[in-house]
Design a protein around this motif. Structure first.
Motif, short mmCIF file in Angstrom:
data_model
loop_
_atom_site.label_atom_id
_atom_site.label_comp_id
_atom_site.label_asym_id
_atom_site.label_seq_id
_atom_site.Cartn_x
_atom_site.Cartn_y
_atom_site.Cartn_z
N ALA A 95 5.33 15.09 -2.74
CA ALA A 95 4.21 14.21 -3.06
C ALA A 95 4.09 13.10 -2.04
CB ALA A 95 4.40 13.61 -4.46
N LEU A 96 2.86 12.61 -1.86
CA LEU A 96 2.60 11.47 -0.98
C LEU A 96 2.37 10.22 -1.81
CD1 LEU A 96 0.17 12.90 1.73
CD2 LEU A 96 2.58 12.30 2.01
N SER A 97 2.93 9.12 -1.35
CA SER A 97 2.68 7.83 -1.97
C SER A 97 1.70 7.05 -1.10
CB SER A 97 3.98 7.04 -2.12
OG SER A 97 4.88 7.72 -2.99
N GLN A 98 0.97 6.15 -1.73
CA GLN A 98 0.02 5.31 -1.01
C GLN A 98 0.39 3.85 -1.20
OE1 GLN A 98 -2.25 6.71 0.92
NE2 GLN A 98 -1.74 8.78 0.23
N ALA A 99 0.17 3.04 -0.19
CA ALA A 99 0.49 1.62 -0.28
C ALA A 99 -0.36 0.86 0.73
CB ALA A 99 1.97 1.37 -0.02
N GLU A 100 -0.45 -0.44 0.53
CA GLU A 100 -1.23 -1.30 1.43
C GLU A 100 -0.39 -2.48 1.86
OE1 GLU A 100 -4.78 -2.43 -0.59
OE2 GLU A 100 -5.60 -0.38 -0.67
N GLY A 101 -0.78 -3.10 2.98
CA GLY A 101 -0.13 -4.31 3.45
C GLY A 101 1.32 -4.12 3.80
N ALA A 102 2.14 -5.09 3.41
CA ALA A 102 3.57 -5.05 3.74
C ALA A 102 4.25 -3.85 3.09
CB ALA A 102 4.24 -6.34 3.28
N ARG A 103 3.80 -3.46 1.92
CA ARG A 103 4.42 -2.32 1.25
C ARG A 103 4.15 -1.02 2.02
NH1 ARG A 103 6.83 -0.98 -3.38
NH2 ARG A 103 6.46 1.10 -4.23
N ALA A 104 3.00 -0.94 2.70
CA ALA A 104 2.70 0.24 3.50
C ALA A 104 3.70 0.38 4.64
CB ALA A 104 1.27 0.18 4.02
N GLN A 105 4.05 -0.74 5.26
CA GLN A 105 5.04 -0.71 6.34
C GLN A 105 6.40 -0.28 5.79
OE1 GLN A 105 4.82 -0.90 9.51
NE2 GLN A 105 7.00 -1.00 10.01
N TRP A 106 6.76 -0.80 4.64
CA TRP A 106 8.02 -0.42 3.99
C TRP A 106 8.03 1.08 3.68
CZ3 TRP A 106 8.54 1.31 -1.18
CH2 TRP A 106 9.87 1.37 -1.66
N LEU A 107 6.88 1.61 3.21
CA LEU A 107 6.80 3.03 2.89
C LEU A 107 6.94 3.87 4.15
CD1 LEU A 107 6.25 5.30 0.86
CD2 LEU A 107 3.80 4.93 1.23
N ARG A 108 6.31 3.46 5.24
CA ARG A 108 6.44 4.20 6.50
C ARG A 108 7.90 4.28 6.95
NH1 ARG A 108 1.42 1.76 7.76
NH2 ARG A 108 2.47 -0.04 8.72
N LEU A 109 8.60 3.17 6.81
CA LEU A 109 10.01 3.16 7.21
C LEU A 109 10.83 4.11 6.34
CD1 LEU A 109 10.56 -0.66 7.82
CD2 LEU A 109 10.50 1.15 9.55
N ARG A 110 10.56 4.12 5.04
CA ARG A 110 11.27 5.03 4.13
C ARG A 110 10.98 6.49 4.50
NH1 ARG A 110 13.36 3.80 -0.78
NH2 ARG A 110 12.43 5.65 -1.75
N GLU A 111 9.74 6.78 4.81
CA GLU A 111 9.38 8.15 5.16
C GLU A 111 10.06 8.57 6.45
OE1 GLU A 111 4.99 8.32 2.99
OE2 GLU A 111 5.13 8.00 5.15
N ARG A 112 10.11 7.67 7.42
CA ARG A 112 10.79 8.00 8.68
C ARG A 112 12.27 8.27 8.45
NH1 ARG A 112 7.86 3.10 11.72
NH2 ARG A 112 5.89 4.13 12.26
N ARG A 113 12.89 7.41 7.66
CA ARG A 113 14.32 7.61 7.38
C ARG A 113 14.55 8.92 6.62
NH1 ARG A 113 14.25 1.94 5.47
NH2 ARG A 113 14.84 0.60 7.20
N ALA A 114 13.64 9.23 5.72
CA ALA A 114 13.81 10.41 4.88
C ALA A 114 13.78 11.70 5.69
CB ALA A 114 12.73 10.46 3.80
#
Length: 361
Positions: A110-129
Motif C-alpha cells: 500500500a501507498l501512504s500519502q502525506a504533506e509538508g514535513a510529514r511527506a519528507q519523513w515518509l520519503r525517508l522511511r520509504e527509502r530506508r525500507a
C-alpha cells in the motif's frame, strides 16, 4: 541444497497483507518450505498461520531492542527474510544488516500519502525500507514505480493472489438482509477498519443524501477501529441510515447480500473489499485512488477521491438501474478471472527465493 527456510515478517498487518501472508505460507509449506511467521500475536488469533502449517512467533510491532532481538533470533539461519509492508521492512532491514548474506525480500502492499514535513519523513522511511531489499515486489505498477524512485535495486510487479470467497460457507443472503433489516430496501455495504484514511467520513456525507430516497437505503459498515465512537455519534446526531457492524467473520456473505458495495478510500493496492465484491459479482462503486483502477479495470463505477456528492450520485444511479448493476456484476467476474491465483503467487515468490539463493552461492 538444504530445505529452504523463510521468515515472513508482518508489522501491523492490514487485512490484505495478512491474508496474503496466510495464503503464501500455506502454499510454501505445501511445497516443502519451512515457514516462520513473525507478527503481533493478535494476527495469529485472526489468521491462524499455524493452521497453514507455519511456525509462528509473536513479535510486537515495536522497534525497541527487545522486539528486534526476538525478530533477529527468529531470522537466524533463514535462507530468505520476507517483509510485508513498510514498517515490517524497516525492522527486517535492521536485522539483515547484521547478516549480509541473508537476502531480504519486501512486498509493498500500500501507498501512504502525506504533506509538508510529514511527506519528507515518509520519503525517508520509504527509502530506508527498500534500501536493504534484494527484491521489492510491488502490489501495483504505481508501487513498483515508487519503489524505483526511492532507490530499490530490483523492483518488480508482484503476483498477489488470495483465496476466493467460499460460496455457500456463510448465511444465505436473504438471512443476512433480514438480520440487518434490509428486506424491503436497498443494502449498501462497505468494509474497512474504522480509522483515518478509510473514507468513512465521505461515506457518511453520501448517506446524508440518501435519506431523501424512498425507501431509504441501509448502509452497513463492517469493521472495527478507534473512530467507531466518533462515527456513531455523527450517525446518531444526523439520523443517518448507517449501521456499524463491528468486526465480521462473514464478509463474503455480507457482500453477497448487498445491492452495491462501496470503497470510498483505500491505500492498499489490492483491497480485499474490491476483490471479494468483483469475484462475487457485486456492483462496486470505488474511489479512483492508488492501485484500485489497475485492479478493477472497467468493472467498477469510479468516483473521484473524497467527492461525497459524486459517490452519492453514483450509488443512487446504480440503485435505479438494475441493468447497469447486472452489467457490472458480469464485468466484475470477468475481471476477477484475470487476477493472479494463489499458485501464481507462490510460484513467483519461490522463483525469487531460488534466484537469490543461487546468487548467494
Amino acid at each position: 541444497m538444504t530445505k529452504l527456510r523463510t521468515v515472513q515478517v508482518l508489522g501491523g498487518g492490514s487485512a490484505g497483507s495478512s491474508a496474503h501472508v496466510r495464503s503464501l505460507a500455506a502454499g510454501l509449506v505445501a511445497r516443502g518450505v519451512r515457514v516462520t511467521v513473525c507478527a503481533p500475536g493478535a494476527l495469529e488469533e485472526e489468521y491462524d498461520f499455524r493452521g497453514a502449517g507455519a511456525e509462528f512467533l509473536a513479535v510486537p510491532r515495536r522497534s525497541d531492542p527487545l522486539a528486534l532481538a526476538a525478530l533477529r533470533a527468529a531470522c537466524e539461519g533463514a535462507h530468505v527474510v520476507h517483509a510485508h509492508g513498510l514498517h515490517a521492512a524497516l525492522r527486517a532491514g535492521r536485522v539483515v544488516a547484521a547478516a549480509p548474506r541473508q537476502p531480504l525480500v519486501v512486498t509493498w502492499h500500500a501507498l501512504s500519502q502525506a504533506e509538508g514535513a510529514r511527506a519528507q519523513w515518509l520519503r525517508l522511511r520509504e527509502r530506508r525500507a527498500v534500501r536493504d531489499a534484494a527484491v521489492v515486489l510491488g502490489a501495483s505498477s504505481v508501487i513498483v514505480d515508487r519503489a524505483r524512485t526511492r532507490g530499490a535495486r530490483d523492483a518488480r510487479l508482484g503476483a498477489i493472489g488470495i483465496p476466493a470467497p467460499r460460496r455457500g460457507a456463510g448465511p444465505h443472503p436473504g438471512k443476512v438482509r433480514a438480520e440487518l433489516g434490509a428486506m424491503d430496501r436497498a443494502l449498501v455495504v462497505a468494509v474497512g477498519a474504522l480509522e483515518p484514511h478509510r473514507g468513512h467520513g465521505t461515506l457518511l456525507d453520501a448517506a446524508r443524501v440518501w435519506r431523501g430516497r424512498e425507501p431509504v437505503p441501509l448502509v452497513a459498515v463492517a469493521g472495527e477501529g478507534p473512530w467507531r465512537a466518533g462515527l456513531q455519534r455523527r450517525i446518531d446526531a444526523e439520523g443517518l441510515p448507517v449501521r456499524l457492524l463491528g468486526r465480521r467473520d462473514d464478509v463474503a456473505s455480507l457482500l453477497a447480500a448487498a445491492d452495491v458495495a462501496v470503497l470510498a478510500d483505500c491505500r492498499e493496492a489490492r483491497p480485499l473489499l474490491a476483490q471479494e465484491a468483483l469475484r462475487l459479482g457485486v456492483p462496486l462503486v470505488a474511489a479512483s485512488v492508488g492501485g484500485v483502477p489497475e485492479l478493477v479495470g472497467e468493472a467498477v463505477e469510479p468516483v473521484p477521491h473524497g467527492d461525497a456528492p459524486a459517490l452519492a450520485a453514483a450509488v443512487g444511479s446504480l440503485l435505479d438501474d438494475p441493468e447497469r448493476r447486472a452489467a457490472l456484476a458480469a464485468a466484475g467476474r470477468a475481471q476477477a478471472s484475470s487476477w493472479p491465483t494463489e499458485d501464481d503467487t507462490v510460484a513467483q515468490v519461490l522463483s525469487v527465493y531460488d534466484e537469490l539463493r543461487a546468487g548467494r552461492g
